[in-house]
Design a protein around this motif. Structure first.
Motif, mmCIF file in Angstrom:
data_model
loop_
_atom_site.group_PDB
_atom_site.id
_atom_site.type_symbol
_atom_site.label_atom_id
_atom_site.label_comp_id
_atom_site.label_asym_id
_atom_site.label_seq_id
_atom_site.Cartn_x
_atom_site.Cartn_y
_atom_site.Cartn_z
ATOM 1 N N SER A 1 5.847 75.963 21.334
ATOM 2 C CA SER A 1 5.424 74.851 22.200
ATOM 3 C C SER A 1 5.832 75.049 23.654
ATOM 4 C CB SER A 1 5.988 73.523 21.675
ATOM 5 O OG SER A 1 7.408 73.549 21.633
ATOM 6 N N ALA A 2 7.002 75.687 23.873
ATOM 7 C CA ALA A 2 7.431 75.920 25.254
ATOM 8 C C ALA A 2 6.408 76.749 26.020
ATOM 9 C CB ALA A 2 8.787 76.621 25.276
ATOM 10 N N LEU A 3 5.646 77.570 25.299
ATOM 11 C CA LEU A 3 4.678 78.439 25.955
ATOM 12 C C LEU A 3 3.532 77.651 26.581
ATOM 13 C CD1 LEU A 3 4.541 81.379 23.393
ATOM 14 C CD2 LEU A 3 5.921 81.168 25.459
ATOM 15 N N ILE A 4 3.258 76.446 26.043
ATOM 16 C CA ILE A 4 2.266 75.580 26.696
ATOM 17 C C ILE A 4 2.744 75.238 28.100
ATOM 18 C CG2 ILE A 4 1.090 73.350 26.594
ATOM 19 C CD1 ILE A 4 1.403 73.472 23.535
ATOM 20 N N GLY A 5 4.034 74.885 28.202
ATOM 21 C CA GLY A 5 4.617 74.617 29.513
ATOM 22 C C GLY A 5 4.649 75.856 30.383
ATOM 23 N N CYS A 6 4.883 77.016 29.765
ATOM 24 C CA CYS A 6 4.897 78.263 30.531
ATOM 25 C C CYS A 6 3.543 78.521 31.179
ATOM 26 C CB CYS A 6 5.273 79.435 29.627
ATOM 27 S SG CYS A 6 6.972 79.391 29.020
ATOM 28 N N VAL A 7 2.464 78.257 30.432
ATOM 29 C CA VAL A 7 1.118 78.408 30.985
ATOM 30 C C VAL A 7 0.942 77.454 32.170
ATOM 31 C CG1 VAL A 7 -1.345 78.150 30.536
ATOM 32 C CG2 VAL A 7 0.125 79.198 28.808
ATOM 33 N N ALA A 8 1.342 76.183 31.970
ATOM 34 C CA ALA A 8 1.223 75.190 33.050
ATOM 35 C C ALA A 8 2.077 75.595 34.249
ATOM 36 C CB ALA A 8 1.631 73.814 32.544
ATOM 37 N N GLY A 9 3.306 76.057 33.985
ATOM 38 C CA GLY A 9 4.182 76.490 35.071
ATOM 39 C C GLY A 9 3.621 77.680 35.815
ATOM 40 N N GLY A 10 3.028 78.625 35.067
ATOM 41 C CA GLY A 10 2.387 79.765 35.716
ATOM 42 C C GLY A 10 1.249 79.335 36.615
ATOM 43 N N MET A 11 0.437 78.379 36.127
ATOM 44 C CA MET A 11 -0.682 77.881 36.929
ATOM 45 C C MET A 11 -0.199 77.175 38.189
ATOM 46 S SD MET A 11 -3.096 76.409 33.848
ATOM 47 C CE MET A 11 -4.362 75.779 34.960
ATOM 48 N N LEU A 12 0.903 76.430 38.063
ATOM 49 C CA LEU A 12 1.425 75.666 39.206
ATOM 50 C C LEU A 12 2.218 76.528 40.185
ATOM 51 C CD1 LEU A 12 2.680 72.478 37.309
ATOM 52 C CD2 LEU A 12 0.739 72.598 38.883
ATOM 53 N N SER A 13 2.642 77.715 39.740
ATOM 54 C CA SER A 13 3.547 78.519 40.570
ATOM 55 C C SER A 13 2.922 78.893 41.910
ATOM 56 C CB SER A 13 3.971 79.787 39.813
ATOM 57 O OG SER A 13 2.860 80.631 39.556
ATOM 58 N N GLY A 14 1.628 79.186 41.931
ATOM 59 C CA GLY A 14 0.975 79.526 43.191
ATOM 60 C C GLY A 14 0.952 78.354 44.148
ATOM 61 N N LEU A 15 0.558 77.182 43.639
ATOM 62 C CA LEU A 15 0.528 75.974 44.466
ATOM 63 C C LEU A 15 1.912 75.637 44.987
ATOM 64 C CD1 LEU A 15 -0.954 73.407 45.495
ATOM 65 C CD2 LEU A 15 -0.414 72.350 43.290
ATOM 66 N N PHE A 16 2.902 75.634 44.090
ATOM 67 C CA PHE A 16 4.265 75.264 44.478
ATOM 68 C C PHE A 16 4.868 76.267 45.458
ATOM 69 C CE2 PHE A 16 6.029 72.104 41.155
ATOM 70 C CZ PHE A 16 4.800 71.465 41.067
ATOM 71 N N SER A 17 4.704 77.575 45.157
ATOM 72 C CA SER A 17 5.339 78.581 46.019
ATOM 73 C C SER A 17 4.702 78.635 47.395
ATOM 74 C CB SER A 17 5.278 79.964 45.354
ATOM 75 O OG SER A 17 3.944 80.396 45.189
ATOM 76 N N ASN A 18 3.411 78.303 47.492
ATOM 77 C CA ASN A 18 2.752 78.270 48.799
ATOM 78 C C ASN A 18 3.042 76.989 49.566
ATOM 79 O OD1 ASN A 18 1.577 80.799 48.587
ATOM 80 N ND2 ASN A 18 -0.329 80.031 47.721
ATOM 81 N N ARG A 19 3.171 75.881 48.841
ATOM 82 C CA ARG A 19 3.378 74.588 49.504
ATOM 83 C C ARG A 19 4.847 74.320 49.807
ATOM 84 N NH1 ARG A 19 0.065 69.431 47.541
ATOM 85 N NH2 ARG A 19 -1.518 70.857 48.368
ATOM 86 N N PHE A 20 5.731 74.584 48.836
ATOM 87 C CA PHE A 20 7.145 74.257 49.000
ATOM 88 C C PHE A 20 8.004 75.465 49.345
ATOM 89 C CE2 PHE A 20 5.650 71.270 45.561
ATOM 90 C CZ PHE A 20 5.497 70.172 46.406
ATOM 91 N N GLY A 21 7.464 76.655 49.149
ATOM 92 C CA GLY A 21 8.241 77.866 49.393
ATOM 93 C C GLY A 21 8.780 78.448 48.102
ATOM 94 N N ARG A 22 9.189 79.724 48.166
ATOM 95 C CA ARG A 22 9.703 80.401 46.968
ATOM 96 C C ARG A 22 11.038 79.793 46.531
ATOM 97 N NH1 ARG A 22 4.740 82.013 48.668
ATOM 98 N NH2 ARG A 22 4.537 84.255 49.054
ATOM 99 N N LYS A 23 11.914 79.525 47.481
ATOM 100 C CA LYS A 23 13.254 79.021 47.169
ATOM 101 C C LYS A 23 13.206 77.627 46.539
ATOM 102 C CE LYS A 23 17.497 77.577 49.526
ATOM 103 N NZ LYS A 23 18.251 77.594 50.795
ATOM 104 N N LYS A 24 12.447 76.707 47.118
ATOM 105 C CA LYS A 24 12.388 75.349 46.577
ATOM 106 C C LYS A 24 11.707 75.312 45.213
ATOM 107 C CE LYS A 24 12.616 72.817 50.959
ATOM 108 N NZ LYS A 24 11.901 71.937 51.907
ATOM 109 N N THR A 25 10.756 76.210 44.994
ATOM 110 C CA THR A 25 10.114 76.275 43.680
ATOM 111 C C THR A 25 11.116 76.701 42.623
ATOM 112 O OG1 THR A 25 7.990 76.830 44.700
ATOM 113 C CG2 THR A 25 8.233 77.307 42.352
ATOM 114 N N LEU A 26 11.993 77.641 42.955
ATOM 115 C CA LEU A 26 13.039 78.043 42.013
ATOM 116 C C LEU A 26 14.005 76.892 41.748
ATOM 117 C CD1 LEU A 26 13.843 81.688 43.200
ATOM 118 C CD2 LEU A 26 12.601 80.979 41.147
ATOM 119 N N LEU A 27 14.273 76.083 42.764
ATOM 120 C CA LEU A 27 15.149 74.919 42.580
ATOM 121 C C LEU A 27 14.515 73.903 41.625
ATOM 122 C CD1 LEU A 27 17.774 73.527 43.365
ATOM 123 C CD2 LEU A 27 16.584 72.536 45.340
ATOM 124 N N ILE A 28 13.214 73.712 41.751
ATOM 125 C CA ILE A 28 12.496 72.823 40.826
ATOM 126 C C ILE A 28 12.617 73.356 39.398
ATOM 127 C CG2 ILE A 28 10.205 71.985 40.143
ATOM 128 C CD1 ILE A 28 9.500 71.991 43.177
#
Length: 461
Positions: free
Chosen positions: A57-84
């Motif tokens: 089941s965690a892999l469902i979240g992994c897919v969602a997290g992978g999809m969001l990683s581009g948006l988050f890393s571009n909008r909030f930055g690499r460091k803040k995305t890791l903090l999230i």
């Protein structure tokens, strides 16, 4: 070439905690999955497909997290995305251990409790998806070209080390305890233990800088210059790198489409991700104790053999770290693919002939060692470096999403595939290993020793 070793290795160490939590979160289930089956699946009369879906089941979240990683890393930055991601790891650890707190109910087996457990695992999966994309991206964007492969490979070492740590944690929690205690309480401690490294990761992230590439992308050139100067210990070298980065980003300012550099680079990134999962490595990691038990090992012996696998994983990941910037990416990948094929085809033959013994462990070790010296770290190195600066966030997100989708498909179907035929299951993974070697030979470029901007020029050609 000069650079500030202490500073850059310190930054890398913090970033690799994202990898450690990635490994910890995905492997913690290996010691707890039989207890989850006994505590939540069997009492509710649910079948093996539900069991596989719950374990994965965690892999469902992994897919969602992978999809969001581009948006988050571009909008909030690499460091803040890791903090999230650190915050999500922390919440998931406590919630997965004590899922009844979601609905403030008793911990008796119920559909509601099963759903709550899966929800918390999905939350942790989102953290894994974010960290799996952004930790290697962060390391790649702060690393000098000559040691980038080694530093990004440290992230894979952290993933494997996190798995090894959780194997020990799970084993120490289960050691000397009755099956009843483990099924009722022990599995809760296994999941909750992740809160400690998650909290440490969140705290240490406040002490590292944002990457210079992202700072330039967000028009903060002076901060980028400061970070580059500190990394390279040479202001002139920092100015030269900053100029290259600005040129790279400036060339595509008006062409920010994901296909600005063509579709081939995106296709290669996706296939790297898919092959890394279709060779079956996460089946070996998630279901390791059960695999050994099905081949004749007792409970404590299967846990111990899992720990042996963990040590093998660490040793051969170190081999990759020491060789990736000397031998190159392609030779390691092709060698690893051949080794994995030998291991899986041998295990398939043993399963077909119902041969159980030390030979099974030997070929599983050959298989995992081959993966850990090649596709384990090198896939992440390539995904973090092959994409041009302007589209890296989006492209890495696509590749990582494909990776977690493939991971979920392989992991969730494993119990049902094994019920049909173990020999065919392992034979399929061996075939994928052979195809992965052919793919690397024909399509993947060598990137050893090139700066991110030099690699970008490969796709312009």
């Amino acid at each position: 070439m000069k650079y500030n070793k202490t500073y850059i290795f310190g930054i890398t160490l913090v970033a690799t905690l994202g990898g450690l939590l990635f490994g910890y979160d995905t492997a913690v289930i290996s010691g707890a999955e039989k207890s989850i089956e006994a505590y939540l699946i069997r009492p509710l009369g649910l079948n093996s497909l539900i069991h596989g879906a719950t374990v994965s089941s965690a892999l469902i979240g992994c897919v969602a997290g992978g999809m969001l990683s581009g948006l988050f890393s571009n909008r909030f930055g690499r460091k803040k995305t890791l903090l999230i991601s650190a915050i999500l790891f922390f919440l998931s650890a406590l919630g997965s251990g004590f899922p009844e707190t979601l609905f403030f109910t008793k911990g008796e087996p119920s559909i509601g409790l099963l759903l709550a457990f899966n929800l918390y695992r999905i939350i942790g999966g989102v953290g894994v998806g974010l960290a799996s994309a952004v930790s290697p991206m962060y390391i790649s964007e702060i690393s000098p070209a000559g040691i980038r492969g080694r530093l990004v490979s440290f992230n894979q070492f952290a993933i494997i080390f996190g798995m090894l740590v959780v194997y020990f944690v799970n084993w120490s929690i289960a050691y000397g305890q009755t099956i009843e205690w483990i099924n009722d309480i022990g599995w809760r401690y296994m999941f909750a233990s992740e809160a400690i490294p998650a909290a440490l990761f969140g705290i240490l992230l406040f002490m590292v800088p944002e990457t210079p590439r992202y700072l330039v992308l967000s028009n903060r050139d002076e901060k980028a210059r400061t970070v580059l100067t500190r990394i390279n210990a040479d202001r002139l070298r920092a100015e030269s790198i900053l100029f290259e980065i600005k040129q790279s980003i400036g060339r595509v300012t008006e062409r920010s489409s994901i296909y600005s550099y063509g579709k081939v680079v995106i296709f290669i990134g996706i296939l790297l991700s898919v092959f890394q999962q279709f060779v079956g490595i996460n089946v070996a990691l998630y279901y390791a104790p059960r695999i050994f038990e099905s081949m004749g090992a007792a409970k404590d012996a299967s846990m111990l053999q899992t720990i042996i696998m963990g040590f093998v994983n660490v040793i051969f990941t170190v081999v990759a770290i020491l060789t990736v910037d000397k031998w190159g990416r392609k030779p390691l990948l092709i060698t690893g693919s051949i080794g994995m094929a030998i291991g899986m085809f041998a295990i398939s033959w043993l399963a077909y002939n119902e041969i159980i013994g030390i030979s099974t462990l030997v070929f599983i070790i050959i298989y995992t060692a081959s993966f850990m010296m090649s596709w384990g770290p090198i896939c992440w190195v390539l995904i973090s470096e092959i994409f041009p600066n302007k589209i890296r966030g989006q492209a890495v997100a696509i590749a990582v999403t494909a990776q977690w989708a493939a991971n979920y498909l392989i992991s969730s179907t494993y119990p049902a595939m094994m019920e049909y035929s173990g020999a065919l299951t392992y034979g399929f993974y061996g075939l994928m290993a052979l195809l992965s070697a052919l793919f690397v030979w024909k399509m993947v470029p060598e990137t050893k020793g090139k700066s991110l901007e030099e690699i970008e020029r490969l796709w312009k050609k």
